[in-house]
Design a protein around this motif. Structure first.
Motif, mmCIF file in Angstrom:
data_model
loop_
_atom_site.group_PDB
_atom_site.id
_atom_site.type_symbol
_atom_site.label_atom_id
_atom_site.label_comp_id
_atom_site.label_asym_id
_atom_site.label_seq_id
_atom_site.Cartn_x
_atom_site.Cartn_y
_atom_site.Cartn_z
ATOM 1 N N ARG A 171 -37.550 -75.931 -13.319
ATOM 2 C CA ARG A 171 -36.718 -74.833 -12.816
ATOM 3 C C ARG A 171 -37.129 -73.531 -13.497
ATOM 4 O O ARG A 171 -36.695 -73.243 -14.621
ATOM 5 C CB ARG A 171 -35.236 -75.135 -13.043
ATOM 6 C CG ARG A 171 -34.809 -76.358 -12.242
ATOM 7 C CD ARG A 171 -33.331 -76.589 -12.164
ATOM 8 N NE ARG A 171 -33.056 -77.488 -11.042
ATOM 9 C CZ ARG A 171 -31.868 -77.911 -10.664
ATOM 10 N NH1 ARG A 171 -30.802 -77.504 -11.319
ATOM 11 N NH2 ARG A 171 -31.723 -78.718 -9.633
ATOM 12 N N ARG A 214 -36.069 -80.354 -16.743
ATOM 13 C CA ARG A 214 -34.878 -81.213 -16.766
ATOM 14 C C ARG A 214 -35.286 -82.634 -16.375
ATOM 15 O O ARG A 214 -35.905 -82.829 -15.328
ATOM 16 C CB ARG A 214 -33.865 -80.648 -15.764
ATOM 17 C CG ARG A 214 -32.714 -81.561 -15.423
ATOM 18 C CD ARG A 214 -31.848 -80.957 -14.305
ATOM 19 N NE ARG A 214 -30.770 -81.859 -13.952
ATOM 20 C CZ ARG A 214 -30.014 -81.758 -12.860
ATOM 21 N NH1 ARG A 214 -30.211 -80.753 -12.008
ATOM 22 N NH2 ARG A 214 -29.063 -82.613 -12.601
ATOM 23 N N ASP A 221 -28.673 -79.807 -15.836
ATOM 24 C CA ASP A 221 -27.881 -79.338 -14.694
ATOM 25 C C ASP A 221 -27.106 -78.085 -15.099
ATOM 26 O O ASP A 221 -27.089 -77.077 -14.389
ATOM 27 C CB ASP A 221 -26.926 -80.443 -14.240
ATOM 28 C CG ASP A 221 -26.126 -80.006 -13.028
ATOM 29 O OD1 ASP A 221 -26.716 -79.430 -12.104
ATOM 30 O OD2 ASP A 221 -24.892 -80.221 -13.025
ATOM 31 N N ASP A 233 -28.070 -73.838 -14.310
ATOM 32 C CA ASP A 233 -27.173 -72.903 -13.608
ATOM 33 C C ASP A 233 -26.941 -71.659 -14.454
ATOM 34 O O ASP A 233 -26.819 -70.549 -13.934
ATOM 35 C CB ASP A 233 -25.813 -73.560 -13.304
ATOM 36 C CG ASP A 233 -25.782 -74.179 -11.911
ATOM 37 O OD1 ASP A 233 -26.835 -74.724 -11.493
ATOM 38 O OD2 ASP A 233 -24.732 -74.126 -11.246
HETATM 39 MN MN MN Z 1 -26.828 -78.175 -10.538
#
Ligand code: MN
Ligand code: IPM
Length: 365
Positions: free
Chosen positions: A110, A139, A252, A256
């Motif tokens: 990401r 991740r 996760d 964000d």
């Molecule tokens: Mn997420």
């Protein structure tokens, strides 16, 4: 001429409209690079549940099996609408996690990236952003709490209880560690290992294996940071990070937060890589509240195409051209309504117009 099959799962909410823009980019790349992209559309997510009775239908599985890579839009419904689907068929549990499991896509990349010219999207102060934001979160995507054993019931005292296990074995940790060290070697050779070993035994094993794998990468400096502290540093000094690696649930949440410091998750594409197959998806949800209005920015979807070009098809130069084309549209002062702030000095354009401008800019590169 190279030929690739790409499964196209446009998903729910804004998925179809941002996927349409990604397809425009793919078509131009095919033409100018002289490759044949055979696009295989498949139903996936809540929309698939309503049309096929399953959120990951058998025929979609078959076309994903056949494809060289998969590009996937966001999935999911509003909290209220989700209740129209049985719990196990809800698209997160019924489609997305099975997709990850099916192709063992353990390595999730990401990128949290905002060139200086786009720094106005970030809620952080210019002095914190400095020369821009540019790091990558790696991740672990198919282990931990997401895939551990789950048990619910009523205990001896008559109380409802739940037991959800955070499971990893050393092989699961070492394979993501290798990916992280290799990524760090190609970048600034600094790896932030995110953990919670002051409390969690899973982090103790995680760190042990990180150390063992790290012995093979003496040129990479490892910095171990507790996950809660990392959340603070992401706001106070994101410039210290280059490559961050962490287990599934931490990833996760912190990814964000990465979207938050960019100003929107809409600016974060992702790649999910398995031993044999990879799929690419925006990191955000399906935004049902703005679906169908033509106001969603396709950056994360087109960025996912760029990641696919680089990571699945070895087209790194063309991937860079796609990034630059997208950034040039913003640099020319255009944006879609979903990304703009009240009072910002931008020319508002639609999802399709944004895609057309990316294609036009790419055509000139
Ligand atoms: Mn997420
Ligand atoms: C993500 C999403 C998913 C996750 C959801 C939709 C299951 O939030 O890709 O980050 O939690 O992994």
């Amino acid at each position: 001429m190279s030929a690739y099959k790409i499964a196209l799962l446009d998903g729910d909410g804004i998925g179809p409209e941002i996927m349409a823009e990604a397809v425009k980019v793919l078509n131009l790349v095919a033409e100018r690079q002289n490759v044949d992209f055979q696009l295989l559309p498949g139903a996936f997510g809540a929309s698939a549940y309503f049309s096929h009775g399953q959120s990951f239908p058998e025929e979609t599985k078959a076309l994903c099996d056949e494809a060289d890579a998969i590009i996937k839009g966001p999935i999911g419904l509003s909290h209220e609408d989700s209740k129209k689907i049985p719990v196990d068929e809800q698209p997160e549990r019924g489609a997305l996690l099975p997709l990850r499991r099916r192709y063992d896509t353990f390595a999730n990349f990401r990128p949290v990236s905002l060139p200086k010219g786009l720094a106005h999207f970030s809620p952080l102060k210019p002095e914190i952003i400095g020369e821009g934001i540019d790091f990558i979160i790696i991740r672990e995507l198919v282990g931990g709490l997401y895939f551990g054993k789950k048990e619910t019931g009523v205990n001896a005292a008559g109380k409802r209880y739940v037991n959800e296990m955070l499971e990893y074995d050393e092989d699961q940790i070492s394979r993501i560690a290798k990916v992280a060290f290799e990524t760090a070697q190609k970048r600034k050779k600094v790896l932030h290992n995110i953990h919670k070993s002051n409390v969690l035994k899973s982090s103790v094993l995680w760190n042990e294996v990180m150390d063992e794998v790290g012995a093979d990468y003496p040129d990479v400096e490892v910095k171990n940071i507790l996950v809660d502290a990392a959340a603070t540093y992401l706001c106070l000094n994101p410039g210290q990070f280059d490559v961050m690696v962490m287990e599934n649930m931490f990833g996760d949440i912190l990814s964000d937060q990465g979207g938050g410091i960019l100003g929107s998750l809409g600016l974060m594409p992702s790649a999910c890589i398995g031993p044999e197959k990879a799929y690419y998806e925006p990191s955000h949800g399906s935004a049902p509240d703005i679906a169908g209005q033509g106001i969603a920015n396709p950056y994360s979807m087109i960025g996912s195409v760029a990641m696919m070009l680089e990571m699945s098809f070895g087209m790194a130069d063309e991937a860079r051209n796609v990034w630059l084309a997208m950034q040039s549209v913003f640099a020319d002062g255009f944006s879609t309504p979903d990304l703009s702030r009240p009072g910002a000095d931008v020319k508002l354009i639609s999802t399709a117009d944004f895609g057309d401008r990316v294609v036009a800019a790419l055509g000139k590169s």
